[in-house]
Design a protein around this motif. Structure first.
Motif, PDB file in Angstrom:
ATOM      1  N   ASN A  43      31.336  17.215 -39.762  1.00 28.37           N
ATOM      2  CA  ASN A  43      31.679  17.356 -38.345  1.00 28.37           C
ATOM      3  C   ASN A  43      32.598  16.232 -37.880  1.00 28.37           C
ATOM      4  O   ASN A  43      33.513  16.449 -37.080  1.00 28.37           O
ATOM      5  CB  ASN A  43      30.408  17.362 -37.488  1.00 28.37           C
ATOM      6  CG  ASN A  43      29.599  18.630 -37.663  1.00 28.37           C
ATOM      7  OD1 ASN A  43      30.121  19.660 -38.092  1.00 28.37           O
ATOM      8  ND2 ASN A  43      28.318  18.578 -37.342  1.00 28.37           N
ATOM      9  N   ASP A  46      36.035  17.013 -39.097  1.00 25.41           N
ATOM     10  CA  ASP A  46      36.625  18.096 -38.306  1.00 25.41           C
ATOM     11  C   ASP A  46      37.075  17.592 -36.935  1.00 25.41           C
ATOM     12  O   ASP A  46      38.168  17.925 -36.461  1.00 25.41           O
ATOM     13  CB  ASP A  46      35.600  19.219 -38.145  1.00 25.41           C
ATOM     14  CG  ASP A  46      36.165  20.416 -37.393  1.00 25.41           C
ATOM     15  OD1 ASP A  46      37.131  21.017 -37.886  1.00 25.41           O
ATOM     16  OD2 ASP A  46      35.632  20.736 -36.314  1.00 25.41           O
ATOM     17  N   LYS A  47      36.243  16.753 -36.304  1.00 27.21           N
ATOM     18  CA  LYS A  47      36.620  16.198 -35.000  1.00 27.21           C
ATOM     19  C   LYS A  47      37.812  15.261 -35.130  1.00 27.21           C
ATOM     20  O   LYS A  47      38.661  15.190 -34.236  1.00 27.21           O
ATOM     21  CB  LYS A  47      35.426  15.462 -34.382  1.00 27.21           C
ATOM     22  CG  LYS A  47      34.287  16.378 -33.965  1.00 27.21           C
ATOM     23  CD  LYS A  47      33.104  15.576 -33.446  1.00 27.21           C
ATOM     24  CE  LYS A  47      31.941  16.495 -33.082  1.00 27.21           C
ATOM     25  NZ  LYS A  47      30.751  15.716 -32.631  1.00 27.21           N
ATOM     26  N   SER A 379      24.628  19.301 -34.490  1.00 26.24           N
ATOM     27  CA  SER A 379      24.304  19.988 -33.239  1.00 26.24           C
ATOM     28  C   SER A 379      22.805  20.264 -33.154  1.00 26.24           C
ATOM     29  O   SER A 379      22.081  20.225 -34.162  1.00 26.24           O
ATOM     30  CB  SER A 379      25.073  21.305 -33.157  1.00 26.24           C
ATOM     31  OG  SER A 379      24.662  22.185 -34.193  1.00 26.24           O
TER      32      SER A 379
END
Length: 417
Positions: A43, A46-47, A379
């Motif tokens: 993540n 990706d960010k 998440s």
């Protein structure tokens, strides 16, 4: 579910052999920890990629001229050619799927040449001439003032937009540069704005170290004639960039007597294809992370299943007595599977907690600087999904031992020493 004696019995059974239970649970704990850590890292990657391309038009393509590689209409191969001002209105007219287009000129200092000067302060920076539409392709945040507009183009105003780094070199901190004069390549221009890049992607140089001039002004001031060095274009939303790229390439070939079979004369770059490649890379990394993480978890589940088989073997007499006293098959199976699920879930939750804690600490460290990796977190949905996976794994791990327990005959179990 709410029988306290039932849960006390499970806890006593698990803690009866602490070393064995701990080592068995460690496999599940480590598998869940690795899954959480790798998903969090994925993540963050990706960010990081998203932050680099934020503000840059992903539906864009760019063009430049290269020497021809095919003879055509009396011209030999190897001929040099240039895009010109007349190409832009023709492209606008013929390419219906076109959203924005901007010609670009490049110039300016390189190496030790101090081409941007204000008083005793100076530096070597790129100079770029473009249309206002270029700011819709490679978006900039204006710290001071404004960007180049259509009136600047029409009136060929001697104005410029400087990058944030140039502002820091030429002006004092906090000083408003709008309206001030600077010398660019020996000619004075009035500063109308200071730009900061919104993304890590830039074409032809970093925004922070670039002086932007109106395209028409740069052509006239530096005797560029009607030559265009570079063309930037975007496709309408919902239209593949490849369609616009092919149409513009064909038009340029027609306008400049280039063979339709010449693959090299019109240089091009399709940004949509580049970003799609990054997206596919992200999907591949995420898939690999889940495959490795779930594989580690299932390896831990196999360990739990094996230990539960050993536990069933050790409790043969106990299970036989239960059966003789009237325990139902459902009660026996429920007891064994409950122990497996509790052992798996407790170990997995500890893995999640440790993984989330390390990701949070890493995120705090990364936030202290301008790092590529951003906010390595998972998440809430991922946490809930992980808990569901743990319950499924615990159930699967307990199925074989539970079936083995049901195969024990009460008479043989009671006689066993």
């Amino acid at each position: 579910m709410f029988d306290l004696d039932h849960w006390q019995e499970i806890w006593i059974t698990i803690t009866h052999n602490k070393s064995r239970s701990t080592l068995t649970a460690f496999g599940v704990f480590w598998g869940m920890f690795m899954l959480v850590a790798m998903v969090g890292a994925g993540n963050a990657l990706d960010k990081g990629i998203s932050s680099q391309i934020e503000g840059f038009a992903t539906n864009s393509c760019f063009f430049w001229s290269n020497p021809t590689t095919e003879p055509y209409q009396g011209f030999r191969k190897g001929r040099n050619w240039n895009m010109t001002n007349s190409d832009i209105p023709i492209i606008r007219q013929r390419v219906k799927e076109l959203q924005y287009i901007s010609p670009v000129l490049f110039g300016g200092g390189g190496g030790s040449e101090k081409n941007v000067v204000r008083g005793e302060r100076n530096g070597a920076y790129l100079v770029k001439g473009c249309y206002p539409e270029y700011d819709l392709i490679e978006k900039s945040n204006m710290i001071y003032g404004r960007y180049v507009n259509d009136i600047d183009i029409a009136e060929k105003r001697k104005v410029c937009v400087i990058g944030e780094r140039i502002y820091e070199v030429l002006f004092q901190s906090g000083e408003d540069p709008v309206g001030k004069q600077i010398r660019v390549n020996g000619i004075y221009f009035q500063v109308i704005g200071v730009a900061r890049s919104t993304s890590g992607v830039s074409i032809g140089g970093q925004t922070a170290e670039t002086v932007v001039l109106p395209f028409s002004t740069m052509q006239q001031a530096f005797n560029q004639g009607n030559i265009i060095h570079f063309v930037a274009a975007t496709a309408n939303h919902g239209t593949p960039v490849k369609i616009v790229q092919d149409q513009i390439t064909d038009i340029l070939k027609q306008q400049h007597q280039i063979s339709p079979d010449d693959k090299e004369a019109v240089g091009g770059m399709n940004i949509e294809e580049q970003f799609n490649m990054f997206n596919y890379l992200g999907i591949g990394i995420a898939s690999l992370i889940w495959i490795v993480g779930l594989g580690t978890l299932f390896a831990g589940a196999i360990g739990v299943s094996n230990i539960m088989l050993v536990t069933v073997r050790e409790r043969t007499r106990e299970i036989g007595i239960r059966r003789a006293l009237g325990a139902t098959p459902r009660a026996i199976i429920g007891q064994i599977m409950s122990e497996s699920i509790v052992l798996t879930v407790v170990a997995g939750i500890l893995g999640i907690v440790l993984g989330v804690g390390i990701l949070a600490a890493t995120g705090i460290v990364l936030s202290q600087g301008d790092q590529f990796f951003k906010d390595p977190q998972i998440s809430f949905g991922m946490a809930v999904g992980s808990l569901m996976i743990l319950i499924v794994i615990g159930t699967l791990a307990g199925m074989i031992p539970a079936q083995r327990a049901m195969m024990i005959k009460p008479i043989e179990a009671i006689r066993e020493e």
